[in-house]
Structures are given as structure tokens and as C-alpha cells.
Design an enzyme around this catalytic site. Structure first.
Site, short mmCIF file in Angstrom:
data_model
loop_
_atom_site.label_atom_id
_atom_site.label_comp_id
_atom_site.label_asym_id
_atom_site.label_seq_id
_atom_site.Cartn_x
_atom_site.Cartn_y
_atom_site.Cartn_z
N LYS A 35 0.87 -1.18 0.00
CA LYS A 35 0.00 0.00 0.00
C LYS A 35 0.90 1.23 0.00
CE LYS A 35 -4.51 1.08 0.54
NZ LYS A 35 -5.71 0.40 0.10
N GLY B 77 -19.44 7.82 5.57
CA GLY B 77 -18.49 8.00 4.47
C GLY B 77 -19.20 7.74 3.16
N LEU B 78 -19.37 8.81 2.38
CA LEU B 78 -20.18 8.70 1.15
C LEU B 78 -19.36 9.09 -0.07
CD1 LEU B 78 -23.14 10.24 3.00
CD2 LEU B 78 -23.14 7.92 2.06
N GLY B 79 -18.16 8.52 -0.13
CA GLY B 79 -17.29 8.78 -1.27
C GLY B 79 -17.55 7.77 -2.38
N ASN B 80 -16.46 7.37 -3.04
CA ASN B 80 -16.59 6.48 -4.20
C ASN B 80 -17.33 5.18 -3.87
OD1 ASN B 80 -15.13 8.14 -5.99
ND2 ASN B 80 -13.21 7.43 -5.08
N VAL B 81 -17.03 4.61 -2.72
CA VAL B 81 -17.66 3.33 -2.35
C VAL B 81 -18.97 3.57 -1.60
CG1 VAL B 81 -17.39 1.16 -1.10
CG2 VAL B 81 -15.41 2.19 -2.22
N GLY B 82 -18.92 4.43 -0.58
CA GLY B 82 -20.09 4.62 0.29
C GLY B 82 -21.32 5.07 -0.48
N1 LIG Z 1 -12.21 2.57 -3.44
C1 LIG Z 1 -12.09 1.26 -3.30
O1 LIG Z 1 -12.25 0.50 -4.27
C2 LIG Z 1 -11.80 0.68 -1.95
C3 LIG Z 1 -11.44 -0.66 -1.86
C4 LIG Z 1 -11.23 -1.24 -0.60
C5 LIG Z 1 -11.35 -0.47 0.53
N2 LIG Z 1 -11.66 0.84 0.42
C6 LIG Z 1 -11.79 1.60 1.65
O2 LIG Z 1 -13.10 2.11 1.75
C7 LIG Z 1 -13.08 3.38 2.38
C8 LIG Z 1 -13.73 4.41 1.45
O3 LIG Z 1 -13.02 4.44 0.22
P1 LIG Z 1 -13.48 5.42 -0.96
O4 LIG Z 1 -12.74 4.98 -2.17
O5 LIG Z 1 -14.95 5.51 -0.99
O6 LIG Z 1 -12.85 6.79 -0.48
P2 LIG Z 1 -13.36 8.28 -0.82
O7 LIG Z 1 -12.24 9.20 -0.54
O8 LIG Z 1 -13.98 8.33 -2.17
O9 LIG Z 1 -14.49 8.49 0.27
C9 LIG Z 1 -14.24 8.54 1.64
C10 LIG Z 1 -15.35 9.41 2.22
O10 LIG Z 1 -15.27 9.35 3.64
C11 LIG Z 1 -15.42 10.67 4.14
N3 LIG Z 1 -14.81 10.73 5.46
C12 LIG Z 1 -13.51 10.79 5.81
N4 LIG Z 1 -13.38 10.81 7.14
C13 LIG Z 1 -14.63 10.76 7.65
C14 LIG Z 1 -15.16 10.74 8.96
N5 LIG Z 1 -14.39 10.78 10.03
N6 LIG Z 1 -16.50 10.67 9.10
C15 LIG Z 1 -17.32 10.61 8.03
N7 LIG Z 1 -16.88 10.64 6.76
C16 LIG Z 1 -15.55 10.71 6.57
C17 LIG Z 1 -14.74 11.55 3.11
O11 LIG Z 1 -15.18 12.89 3.21
C18 LIG Z 1 -15.22 10.88 1.82
O12 LIG Z 1 -16.47 11.36 1.37
C19 LIG Z 1 -11.61 3.65 2.72
O13 LIG Z 1 -11.31 3.22 4.01
C20 LIG Z 1 -10.87 2.80 1.71
O14 LIG Z 1 -9.57 2.46 2.15
C21 LIG Z 1 -11.90 1.44 -0.78
#
Ligand SMILES: NC(=O)c1ccc[n+]([C@@H]2O[C@H](COP(=O)([O-])OP(=O)(O)OC[C@H]3O[C@@H](n4cnc5c(N)ncnc54)[C@H](O)[C@@H]3O)[C@@H](O)[C@H]2O)c1
Length: 353
Positions: free
Chosen positions: A90, A188-193
Site C-alpha cells: 500500500k 463515508g459517502l465517497g466512491n464506495v459509500g
Molecule cells: N475505493 C475502493 O475501491 C476501496 C477498496 C477497498 C477499501 N476501500 C476503503 O473504503 C473506504 C472508502 O473508500 P473510498 O474509495 O470511498 O474513499 P473516498 O475518498 O472516495 O471516500 C471517503 C469518504 O469518507 C469521508 N470521510 C472521511 N473521514 C470521515 C469521517 N471521520 N466521518 C465521516 N466521513 C468521513 C470523506 O469525506 C469521503 O467522502 C476507505 O477506508 C478505503 O480504504 C476502498
């Protein structure tokens, strides 16, 4: 020469509490673009390490190192349990992805990644987008999750895997995987949420949403007509399922006693602050879906070679996460051990064999 008997101090990284026989830790910098990054390769027994790159405004360099060490180790376990021919690694870039990310910085980082071409494949994670991966791939061949080299953004597959994992947990806990009417707190409502919330909304779940980044919260609340809650309360709201999809270490001695949900299942990496937190969840009767098992859909997509069946293979393997979890839940119940311990043992049988 014996370093110990000559009383020569080892570098701090070797003494770090999260250092677990990592094969390689690379500190990267570039003065011009102000790059500061760490690449951690934990284990390559099963093949070249694979694991995304995170960009985050860490308070200290040690916090970034802690994250890189924990996340890379987690990738070794994740890749082994997902049945991939890859070890775990990582990388983290220190900085705010909303304000500090520049093309020059990404290019400088990609040059460092390129030096590890035979040992480490990176992709997107928190703060790094599919477009960023494309830019890095123009310099380093060992960047996955791009629009050219693989199935593109892995987040949709991660979200699918988490959705299947939540259904598997519901089946185990309630005897039915029907999520209609279930109250689910998604933090957490980013790419995955966001995508996970979409699946759950379509199934008729009642969503309670939270995010520290107001635009992401607003977008999701509007899209799903959901209620919102402060991120600090997301774990403690009255709900059936808590889905942590922000950053790690959210499950600890402070938060676990306040959890009302019967199930904790979400995308965030490294959700348990310590191993003891897996025991705490079990003792409270909360079913925990080990993070690196449920969120493997993205890395499955990044690792899938391009070809006519790439998408269908990836979807099938991602859906199988539900079956793996089902086995872990059953074994944990039979043995009286935390689900996280059962998952670790299964993974270790594979990458230490
Ligand atoms: N993207 C992937 O394919 C993938 C794969 C495996 C694991 N993950 C894990 O899933 C999680 C989310 O990934 P993502 O790609 O959606 O990331 P992202 O950056 O697109 O979204 C993360 C979201 O969480 C929010 N956030 C951060 N800290 C916060 C808090 N304390 N309280 C509430 N919201 C908060 C951010 O503002 C953002 O909207 C991460 O832990 C990542 O390591 C992602």
C-alpha cells in the site's frame, strides 16, 4: 557485523508497533512538487504486492507511516483470502487531496512507483481517483485501476462486494438477506459509500448518512431522500446495520459500547483499532464482517487481466465474497472466536503455506 551487540540503533521503522516483517518500506519525496509519500510492501509470497494509494492530510509523518504499515499488511491478508496471486502492499501520499494534489505531484509519485515495477502494483484509494491513476499509469506500468489497463475505477466492485457481504451478514443474523425496512447507517459517502448506499436504497433499506465532507453528504442525502447524522454519532444511532465506509480504526473501546446495530459491515480498511476490539464486538453479540474480506471487490477488479470475460469474472468473484463471509461467520459461531481471528487464520494458511 552484529548490529545488536555493537549497540547500533536500528531505524525507527523497524521498531514501529505496526511493523510486522514488512519486506520493504520506501520513503519518497520530490522537492519541486512537494511530494511526501510512503510505499510499504508487506509480503510477496503469493506474487507481486498489490494495493492502492491513499492521499490524506495526516497530522504527523508517524500517522502516515502507521497507516501505510497497517494497510499494506491488511492487503496481504485480503489478497490471500480473495484467492489472488498477489502479496500485499500500500502507499500513502501526505497531503489534502482537495487542495494539494497536482499533476506534478502525481507524476513524481509515479516515478517512485515505477522503480518497484516487479514488486508492487498501485491503484486508487481514498483521495486518488481513476483519472489520477490514468495520469500515473502514463509514467509507471505498474498502476492498475485505470481506464486503459483494467476494468477502470474499482470502487463499483468494492461497493458490490460490500453489498453482498451485508446481505450475507443479514442472512446469518436474521435468517433472511432481505434488507427492505432495515435501518442502515452508512458513514463515508465517497466512491464506495455512495454506491453502496445506492444498492441499499434500491433494496428498500432506510438510510442514515454521514460524511465530514459536506458536498458528498448533500449529494447522497438528496439522491436517496435519506436522513443525515453527525459523523461522530454514525456508529451510535439506533439502526440494524452500521456500514463504516470512511477511514479506519473507527471500532475501538470508546465506540463499541455505544453501537446499537446488530451488524457492522462496511468498506473502510482497518476498522478495528486493536485485535481486542474484535473480541469486544463478539462479546456484545455484534456480527462483524472483517474489513479486508468484505472490501476485496476493488482489488479483485484491479488484479483481473483484461479480456472478454474480465467483467463477468470479476463480478462472480466479487459476489463470492458473500460465501467466504458466510463460512467465516459459521466457523466463528462454532469456535466461539471473533470473526476477525477466523479470517486471519484462513488467510495465513494461504500466504504462509
Ligand atoms: N475505493 C475502493 O475501491 C476501496 C477498496 C477497498 C477499501 N476501500 C476503503 O473504503 C473506504 C472508502 O473508500 P473510498 O474509495 O470511498 O474513499 P473516498 O475518498 O472516495 O471516500 C471517503 C469518504 O469518507 C469521508 N470521510 C472521511 N473521514 C470521515 C469521517 N471521520 N466521518 C465521516 N466521513 C468521513 C470523506 O469525506 C469521503 O467522502 C476507505 O477506508 C478505503 O480504504 C476502498
Amino acid at each position: 557485523m552484529n548490529l545488536i551487540t555493537n549497540n547500533i540503533k536500528m531505524p525507527a521503522t523497524f521498531d514501529h508497533p505496526e511493523f510486522h516483517d514488512h519486506e520493504q518500506v520506501l520513503f519518497c519525496s520530490d522537492k519541486k512538487s512537494r511530494l511526501r509519500a510512503i510505499i510499504a510492501v508487506h509480503n510477496t509470497n503469493l506474487g507481486p504486492a498489490i494495493g492502492g494509494c491513499r492521499m490524506w492530510a495526516y497530522d504527523t509523518g508517524d500517522a502516515a507511516l502507521t497507516d501505510a504499515l497497517r494497510l499494506s499488511r491488511g492487503m496481504t491478508y485480503k489478497n490471500a483470502l480473495a484467492g489472488l496471486p498477489h502479496g500485499g502492499g500500500k502507499s500513502v501520499i501526505l497531503g489534502d487531496s482537495h487542495t494539494d494534489k497536482t499533476p506534478d505531484l502525481l507524476r513524481a509519485f509515479a516515478h517512485h512507483v515505477k522503480c518497484l515495477a516487479a514488486r508492487y502494483i498501485t491503484a486508487e484509494d481514498v483521495g486518488i481517483t481513476n483519472k489520477d491513476a490514468d495520469l500515473m499509469a502514463s509514467i509507471a506500468p505498474n498502476v492498475g485501476g485505470t481506464s486503459q489497463s483494467s476494468l477502470g475505477d474499482p470502487s463499483p466492485f468494492t461497493a458490490l462486494g460490500v453489498y453482498c457481504g451485508i446481505k450475507s451478514a443479514a442472512q446469518h443474523m436474521y435468517g433472511s438477506d432481505n434488507l427492505a425496512g432495515k435501518y442502515i447507517s452508512v458513514k463515508g459517502l465517497g466512491n464506495v459509500g455512495f454506491r453502496l448506499a445506492d444498492y441499499l436504497h434500491k433494496d428498500g433499506a432506510k438510510l442514515i448518512l454521514s460524511d465530514v465532507y459536506e458536498p458528498n453528504l448533500k449529494r447522497a442525502v438528496e439522491a436517496f431522500g435519506a436522513q443525515s447524522v453527525s459523523p461522530d454519532e454514525a456508529h451510535a444511532v439506533d439502526c440494524d446495520i452500521f456500514a463504516p465506509c470512511a477511514l479506519g480504526a473507527g471500532l475501538n473501546s470508546q465506540t463499541i459500547p455505544a453501537i446499537q446495530a446488530a451488524i457492522v459491515a462496511g468498506a473502510a480498511n482497518n476498522q478495528l483499532e486493536t485485535n481486542q476490539d474484535g473480541v469486544r464486538l463478539m462479546e456484545r453479540g455484534i456480527l462483524y464482517a472483517p474489513d479486508y474480506v468484505i472490501n476485496a471487490g476493488g482489488v479483485i477488479a484491479v488484479a483481473e487481466p483484461l479480456g472478454p470475460n474480465a467483467a463477468s469474472n470479476t463480478i462472480a468473484r466479487t459476489r463470492a465474497i458473500g460465501n467466504t463471509l458466510s463460512q467465516i461467520f459459521t466457523d466463528a459461531q462454532k469456535s466461539g472466536k471473533p470473526t476477525a481471528v477466523i479470517a486471519d487464520r484462513l488467510a495465513e494458511q494461504r500466504f504462509m503455506a
